[in-house]
Design a protein around this motif. Sequence first.
Motif, PDB file in Angstrom:
ATOM      1  N   LEU A  22       0.817  -1.225   0.000  1.00  0.00           N
ATOM      2  CA  LEU A  22       0.000   0.000   0.000  1.00  0.00           C
ATOM      3  C   LEU A  22       0.849   1.272   0.000  1.00  0.00           C
ATOM      4  N   LYS A  23       2.170   1.103   0.081  1.00  0.00           N
ATOM      5  CA  LYS A  23       3.049   2.278  -0.043  1.00  0.00           C
ATOM      6  C   LYS A  23       3.175   2.708  -1.509  1.00  0.00           C
TER       7      LYS A  23
ATOM      8  N   ARG B  43      -2.549   0.703  -3.840  1.00  0.00           N
ATOM      9  CA  ARG B  43      -3.592   1.387  -3.057  1.00  0.00           C
ATOM     10  C   ARG B  43      -4.877   1.421  -3.873  1.00  0.00           C
ATOM     11  N   GLN B  44      -4.744   1.701  -5.183  1.00  0.00           N
ATOM     12  CA  GLN B  44      -5.931   1.774  -6.033  1.00  0.00           C
ATOM     13  C   GLN B  44      -6.548   0.392  -6.230  1.00  0.00           C
TER      14      GLN B  44
ATOM     15  N   SER C 203      -7.400   0.820  -0.578  1.00  0.00           N
ATOM     16  CA  SER C 203      -7.019   0.943   0.827  1.00  0.00           C
ATOM     17  C   SER C 203      -5.789   1.831   0.955  1.00  0.00           C
ATOM     18  N   PHE C 204      -5.662   2.487   2.103  1.00  0.00           N
ATOM     19  CA  PHE C 204      -4.456   3.262   2.372  1.00  0.00           C
ATOM     20  C   PHE C 204      -4.070   3.185   3.840  1.00  0.00           C
ATOM     21  N   ILE C 205      -2.818   3.558   4.107  1.00  0.00           N
ATOM     22  CA  ILE C 205      -2.235   3.428   5.448  1.00  0.00           C
ATOM     23  C   ILE C 205      -2.372   4.745   6.211  1.00  0.00           C
TER      24      ILE C 205
ATOM     25  N   ALA D  94      -7.141   2.119   6.104  1.00  0.00           N
ATOM     26  CA  ALA D  94      -8.419   2.803   5.885  1.00  0.00           C
ATOM     27  C   ALA D  94      -8.914   2.522   4.476  1.00  0.00           C
ATOM     28  N   VAL D  95     -10.220   2.665   4.294  1.00  0.00           N
ATOM     29  CA  VAL D  95     -10.838   2.392   2.990  1.00  0.00           C
ATOM     30  C   VAL D  95     -10.875   3.682   2.170  1.00  0.00           C
ATOM     31  N   MET D  96     -10.382   3.600   0.929  1.00  0.00           N
ATOM     32  CA  MET D  96     -10.423   4.768   0.057  1.00  0.00           C
ATOM     33  C   MET D  96     -11.851   4.987  -0.426  1.00  0.00           C
ATOM     34  N   PRO D  97     -12.265   6.279  -0.549  1.00  0.00           N
ATOM     35  CA  PRO D  97     -13.597   6.548  -1.102  1.00  0.00           C
ATOM     36  C   PRO D  97     -13.726   5.862  -2.465  1.00  0.00           C
ATOM     37  N   ASP D  98     -14.931   5.280  -2.745  1.00  0.00           N
ATOM     38  CA  ASP D  98     -15.151   4.467  -3.940  1.00  0.00           C
ATOM     39  C   ASP D  98     -14.691   5.116  -5.231  1.00  0.00           C
TER      40      ASP D  98
END
Lengths: 257, 257
Positions: free
Chosen positions: B13-14, B19-20, B24-26, B91-95
């Motif tokens: 996720l780095k 991430r896409q 998800s992101f840290i 955390a969950v990235m906005p859709d």
Amino acid sequence: MLSQSQTKFINSLKVKKYRQLHSSFIVEGEKGVDELLNSTLSTQKVYACEEWIDSHQDQLESLKIEYQLISPDELKKISDLSTPNQVLAIAVMPDEPTPAPESFEGMALALDGIRDPGNLGTMIRTADWFGIRQVFCSPDSVDVFNPKVVQSTMGSFGRVKIFYTDLENYFVNLQNKIPIYGALLEGEEINKKRFDKAGIILIGSESHGIRPQLRSLISHPLRIPRFTRLTGENQAESLNASVANGIMCFEICKQLF
Amino acid sequence: MLSQSQTKFINSLKVKKYRQLHSSFIVEGEKGVDELLNSTLSTQKVYACEEWIDSHQDQLESLKIEYQLISPDELKKISDLSTPNQVLAIAVMPDEPTPAPESFEGMALALDGIRDPGNLGTMIRTADWFGIRQVFCSPDSVDVFNPKVVQSTMGSFGRVKIFYTDLENYFVNLQNKIPIYGALLEGEEINKKRFDKAGIILIGSESHGIRPQLRSLISHPLRIPRFTRLTGENQAESLNASVANGIMCFEICKQLF
């Protein structure tokens, strides 16, 4: 061709102990090295790629500065940057740390326990932009000769004088002769104050702010207001130290100079 | 106990691509994770050391957030920080990336090609401090979900809305409805101007400033003056982008809010 011992020597300068042992520090990137060559600091040696040497050979020779051609791959081995530039120089550290002066012209910064190299470098650059020529750092602040500090000053390390000193003693010895402007959450709104006397702008560390012993020595406690009309105070709890420093310097210096 | 596949997933996720892929992101550090839990963003999972879990167990259980106890050594293997804190969250990235809104309340920032994660994060934090709730980034700016950006917002990522959009099109579509305040070396001295209308503060990239296509769309070209009375103009050539942004936001917002 970069030898193993050269690589080892240069990389050792990323550690404070070895910078002090060898009285040398690293300056990276075109902007930083240009400023170094134009400053009063001595340059020990320049390591650079072909393109940089081509455009600087005359200057290096007239200044009698030793230089060595290296490849981009060799530069990567000694660089501290994620994308190394064309050039890295080794500069000579001033012999003895100078004691902080009893008086100075214009404004000064005092930085209490700044730990982040990028923040210290940025604050030195900001001081330089606003014509502030002296910065007093508490002894527990990050070393100004750390390559990341030098890099983030963007060349201002050659113009601003940095002193490491016990800030409490220093302020006490000033005996109220000049104002000490301190950034405190409980200070007065800086944009509502009038300033008519040069003095010292005191900025606290990223995590602990200004230490209690120094807080009581602030003659002008100031704060940068938040503007909460639209947000109902659900806002950031603090500003980055370099940003707070920039706003303090701007707001005070614009009234004085 | 952190499994190899968990370590691999978190470290992936780095990189933006992953991430896409995983949406998800840290989020790292106590401050960031506290703000995440209090924000409208969804938390997928929290990895934390004993002390942090002890003080947050009730909150995690009432929010029904999955968590896992890890050792400080395990945290080091997934952390992006040189001195890892107690906790790291996914955390969950906005859709879907939301398109930039045609109108908004108060001020906005527009950032043209900011590449340094620390600068973007610091500018988001500064915006939040001054009550600015929307930031428009050109598509070539660094990704806001980069762990270093998230970290340097110090929690403000949960309050400020970030949009990636073609700034030229966006500004043209605004059809002079709101002022565009741009930081340009040849602008008018910001401290001598009066501001009476909210608009967009436009900040250029660290190395190239504001691109030419956008410069012509600036309605209010502004500059932060240097004060040269004591130095004879032998000063820094530029300010750090985050510092310039801080001074612009302060100077304009203090007159409007």
